[in-house]
Design a protein around this motif. Structure first.
Motif, PDB file in Angstrom:
ATOM      1  N   UNK A 154       0.764  -1.304   0.018  1.00  0.00           N
ATOM      2  CA  UNK A 154      -0.099   0.032  -0.135  1.00  0.00           C
ATOM      3  C   UNK A 154       0.932   1.292  -0.097  1.00  0.00           C
ATOM      4  N   UNK A 155       2.110   1.148   0.440  1.00  0.00           N
ATOM      5  CA  UNK A 155       2.949   2.314   0.401  1.00  0.00           C
ATOM      6  C   UNK A 155       3.533   2.784  -0.987  1.00  0.00           C
ATOM      7  N   UNK A 156       3.276   1.969  -1.966  1.00  0.00           N
ATOM      8  CA  UNK A 156       3.983   2.357  -3.316  1.00  0.00           C
ATOM      9  C   UNK A 156       2.863   3.089  -4.185  1.00  0.00           C
ATOM     10  N   UNK A 157       3.443   3.699  -5.108  1.00  0.00           N
ATOM     11  CA  UNK A 157       2.870   4.521  -5.885  1.00  0.00           C
ATOM     12  C   UNK A 157       1.243   4.238  -6.391  1.00  0.00           C
ATOM     13  N   UNK A 158       0.245   5.198  -5.944  1.00  0.00           N
ATOM     14  CA  UNK A 158      -0.979   4.869  -6.085  1.00  0.00           C
ATOM     15  C   UNK A 158      -1.859   5.614  -7.236  1.00  0.00           C
ATOM     16  N   UNK A 159      -1.204   6.875  -7.642  1.00  0.00           N
ATOM     17  CA  UNK A 159      -2.026   7.741  -8.381  1.00  0.00           C
ATOM     18  C   UNK A 159      -1.128   8.817  -8.960  1.00  0.00           C
TER      19      UNK A 159
END
Length: 839
Positions: free
Chosen positions: A66-71
């Motif tokens: 969840x801590x990676x690039x999301x948008x």
């Protein structure tokens, strides 16, 4: 996404065991998304249709799950938006075109793409995106104006820029590049006169314009861009020709003389100048001028545009040897045209400058013993003239007197000025001399000047010391000295004397012992040459000693001389007898010299004494004549210097001392100012008194045998009272003057009277007795005391006018007589004592 596990091994002792441990590391949001590049540049043509998408660089985040690039986000604008495309687990951003681009309005767009991860709190990273809009040929060229107008003078030179047309295109690149062409059907004469630069639009003149042939030119210019397809436009250029003064004056110089003598007189014609102009009217009228700061001028002739170049002032070739003259001819057109003509004139030299030496006089320092026939120095002179006028020759002036003798020993090279000595000079016989060198030029007539050369001969060490003592009868430096045996240590035996004709260090002599029979007996002073004993003589010492004295100078190459002194030891009586014989011979010679000098001295002193007596008698006669006349002058208005008298009063005794040159009207008002001498001014009828100079005192000449001067010193306790020329002074005394007994009165210190030589004696009387007042010229004779008189004068004057012989004043002559007697007695006692000593 596989978990992050760390495998460890644990070892335990007693008993030893190995345990395997797996540690799973849980991710936290401690990293922000990062783009590989800080800026991304994208080029898009302005003809691209809306809806097209362009892939952008994606961001990288080391965190997982969840801590990676999301948008991704894009800053707000009207032309672009961002879209996300998922490829596997990665999310790729896409840039979508929303609206058609126009490069002419916005050639560049700046965007910011932001990547955001899913952590809490979320972290982000950004990327700068630059959109460059590429051009397309969608705009035609446009001229800045439809018609260009220009006015051109007919005398402009070819290649002159006439005008520059300018067209612009809103496109970019090749679509913006414009080329220019002449349009329509051009006449051949227009193509010969004008040229058009297809890249810059500059129209330049190729040929020579002439207003009489054409006064206006019309040109069509066509502008085309390089786009596909190309686009073009047209404009009109109007060129108007203006008539000008296009013909310059022409200068023609005739009868030119390229040289002029520097002694030419003002008004001399140098050349004739004629000026022409093809124009007519005012354009053909000429004004001619000459350059400034030249000694020439233009004089107009009776014909128009004709001038004469003449000399205005005297020339000096040594200051200015040539002239570059500029003649300027200007017509009266508008604007005026000018023509310049340069004339070069050389000034011919005349012999008007004498030769000059750099230094006059010349100081020459020459070492003695120079080589005969060799040059000792050279003289150089210069002449400001040229050629033969500056060719100098030298010769020595064979003058009169001592110069002739010395100049005969000198020779000079007439061309180089090198002076040669024909003899060797000796400093001891000749220390300085001078001569004159004359320099003559080759002009006609020749001019010359001279320089004085002062020659100073410098000393060299070329003279050996000369022994002056001892010298034997045959001239050798040998002598015998007999001394008594009882001489003590340090006694003087003899002194060696020597001299050197040289000077300075070359003449500084040092003495040394060369040979001596016994070194323990004698010493020699190296500077004075004195020979002294080192110790007393003994019975074992030899009776004769031989000393060799070496005398050396201090030159670079030292020269020396030797003297031999033989010292004989004799008994004291023999030594004294020998010395008496020598001294007697010396005394005879010295007595003769002393007698001669004594006669000259006595004669001179006697002559001076006689002259002094005559001068003193003449001065005394003149002084007495003046005193006699002044003393008996009865005119009360006479303002001069008469005899004055001073009365000394003690009680009822008054003594008057007469001296020369005191103002007859000097008075002192008693009781008003004790120290103020009041001098009435005879020039005013008011009789108002004036104060005298503060330096009014006795001089030192009032001592015994002297003459009283006209100055009197006022002491605080003294009172002077006078009545028309008679002065009375009351002095306080050390002894009491109030009692009835007699005593002595001495004048006060500072009154100019020597208290050791002057004694005033008085008898009984009252201190309050008033002084006697006398009219001018009525001084009684018995009241006079003459300074310097050798006699002892006794005067007494009381109220009854009787004389008392017991009271008297003693002058210094008596005291001097006593002193002389005492001196004679002392001398007699000394003589008697001397005789007793001799016996």
């Amino acid at each position: 996404m596989s978990p992050c596990v760390a495998n460890l091994k644990l070892v335990a002792e007693n008993p030893m065991e190995i345990h395997h441990v797996a540690v799973e590391i849980m991710d936290i949001n401690d990293n922000s998304p990062i783009f590989k590049e800080k800026e991304f540049i994208l080029e898009i043509s302005e003809s691209t249709l809306p809806g097209r998408r362009f892939q952008l660089p994606n961001a990288h985040d080391p965190d997982v799950v969840i801590n990676t690039v999301r948008l991704y986000k894009l800053n707000t604008n009207e032309y672009f938006s961002v879209q996300i495309k998922e490829i596997g687990e990665d999310k790729v951003p896409l840039l979508a075109l929303l609206k058609s681009l126009d490069r002419e309005k916005h050639p560049k767009h700046s965007l910011v793409l932001t990547a955001v991860d899913g952590g809490n709190p979320p972290r982000s990273g950004s990327l700068n995106i630059t959109i460059l809009v590429l051009d397309s040929n969608d705009n035609p060229p446009t001229f800045t104006q439809d018609v260009y107008s220009v006015t051109l003078s007919e005398n402009v030179k070819p290649t002159t820029l006439v005008i520059q047309v300018k067209a612009t295109d809103l496109d970019d690149g090749l679509n913006k590049d414009i080329e220019y062409y002449f349009g329509g059907q051009l006449e051949s004469r227009i193509d010969e006169l004008f040229s058009l630069n297809k890249n810059t639009g500059e129209i330049k003149l190729k040929g020579q314009l002439d207003y009489e042939k054409a006064d206006v030119y019309k040109l069509d210019v066509h502008a085309t861009d390089k786009g596909q397809p190309p686009m073009s436009t047209n404009c009109r250029v109007m060129i108007k020709i203006v008539d000008e003064n296009d013909n310059q004056p022409e200068i023609d110089v005739t009868s030119l003389s390229k040289t002029v003598a520097e002694d030419s007189k003002p008004g001399t014609v140098i050349s004739l100048i004629s000026i022409t102009d093809k124009d007519v009217g005012m354009n053909g009228k000429i004004i001619c001028t000459l350059s400034q700061n030249v000694p020439f001028e233009l004089k107009p002739s009776y014909q128009d545009n004709m001038y004469s170049l003449v000399l205005k002032e005297k020339l000096d070739r040594e200051l200015i040897s040539d002239y570059d003259i500029t003649i300027m001819a200007t017509d009266c057109g508008k604007p005026p045209l000018s023509t310049f003509k340069n004339i070069h004139i050389d000034v011919e030299d005349v012999n008007d400058n004498i030769p000059t030496f750099l230094h006059n006089p010349i100081q020459l320092y020459l070492l003695e013993n120079n080589m005969p026939g060799k040059g000792i120095f050279s003289v150089n002179a210069f002449d400001k003239d040229l050629n033969e006028n500056a060719a100098l020759t030298y010769h020595i002036n064979r003058g009169e007197g001592s110069e002739v003798k010395m100049s005969t020993f000198l020779n000079i090279n007439p061309e180089t000025g090198v002076v040669t000595a024909l003899k060797s000079f000796d400093f001891e016989t000749l220390k300085t001399f001078h001569f004159q060198v004359v320099a003559t030029d080759g002009g006609s007539p020749p001019l010359s000047s001279s320089v004085t050369v002062n020659v100073f001969i410098l000393d060299e060490n070329d003279n050996a010391p000369v022994i002056l003592y001892p010298v034997s009868s045959n001239g050798s430096a040998e002598g015998v000295e007999e001394i008594p045996r009882n001489m003590k240590a340090g006694d003087l035996v003899t002194k060696v004397r020597a001299s050197d004709a040289d000077i300075g260090y070359n003449g500084w002599l040092l003495f040394s012992l060369g040979q001596v029979t016994d070194h323990s007996l004698f010493s020699l002073d190296r500077y004075t040459g004195q020979i002294r004993t080192l110790r007393s003589f003994t019975e074992t010492d030899e009776a004769e000693h031989r000393l060799l004295i070496l005398v050396k100078d201090n030159g670079n190459i030292s020269l020396s001389a030797t003297a031999t002194v033989t010292v004989k030891l004799v008994e004291p009586k023999e030594a004294f007898a020998a010395s008496d014989v020598k001294s007697a011979a010396k005394l005879d010679q010295e007595e003769d010299n002393v007698t001669f000098y004594l006669i000259i001295t006595l004669g001179s002193v006697s002559l001076l004494f006689v002259i002094s007596i005559i001068v003193l008698i003449a001065m005394q006669c003149s002084s007495r004549s003046t005193e006699y006349t002044s003393k008996y002058l009865q005119d009360t208005n006479y303002d001069g210097t008469l005899c004055h008298s001073i009365q000394y009063r003690s009680g009822d005794k008054r003594y008057m001392l007469v001296g020369p040159r005191m103002s007859i009207g000097s008075t002192v008002v008693p009781g008003s100012h004790a120290n103020t001498l009041v001098l009435p001014d005879r020039r005013h009828t008011s009789g108002e008194p004036k104060a005298p100079n503060s330096d009014w005192r006795y001089s030192a000449s009032l001592r015994a045998g002297g003459v009283m001067q006209s100055s009197v010193h006022m002491e605080e306790s003294s009172v002077m009272q006078g009545a028309q020329g008679v002065l009375v002074q009351n002095w306080p005394t050390a002894s009491s003057a109030a009692d009835a007994e007699g005593g002595e009165v001495s004048p006060p210190m500072g009154a100019g009277v020597d208290s050791n030589s002057w004694h005033f004696r008085y008898g009984p009387g009252g201190p309050g007795a008033p002084p006697q007042h006398l009219k001018a010229g009525e001084v009684p004779p018995e009241a006079f005391i003459i300074p310097g008189s050798p006699a002892i004068i006794s005067i007494r004057q009381n109220q009854g006018g009787e004389d008392d012989k017991s009271d008297f004043i003693t002058f210094g002559k008596k005291e001097e007589a006593k002193k002389k007697k005492k001196k004679k007695k002392d001398k007699k006692d000394k003589k008697d004592k001397g005789k007793d000593d001799d016996e």
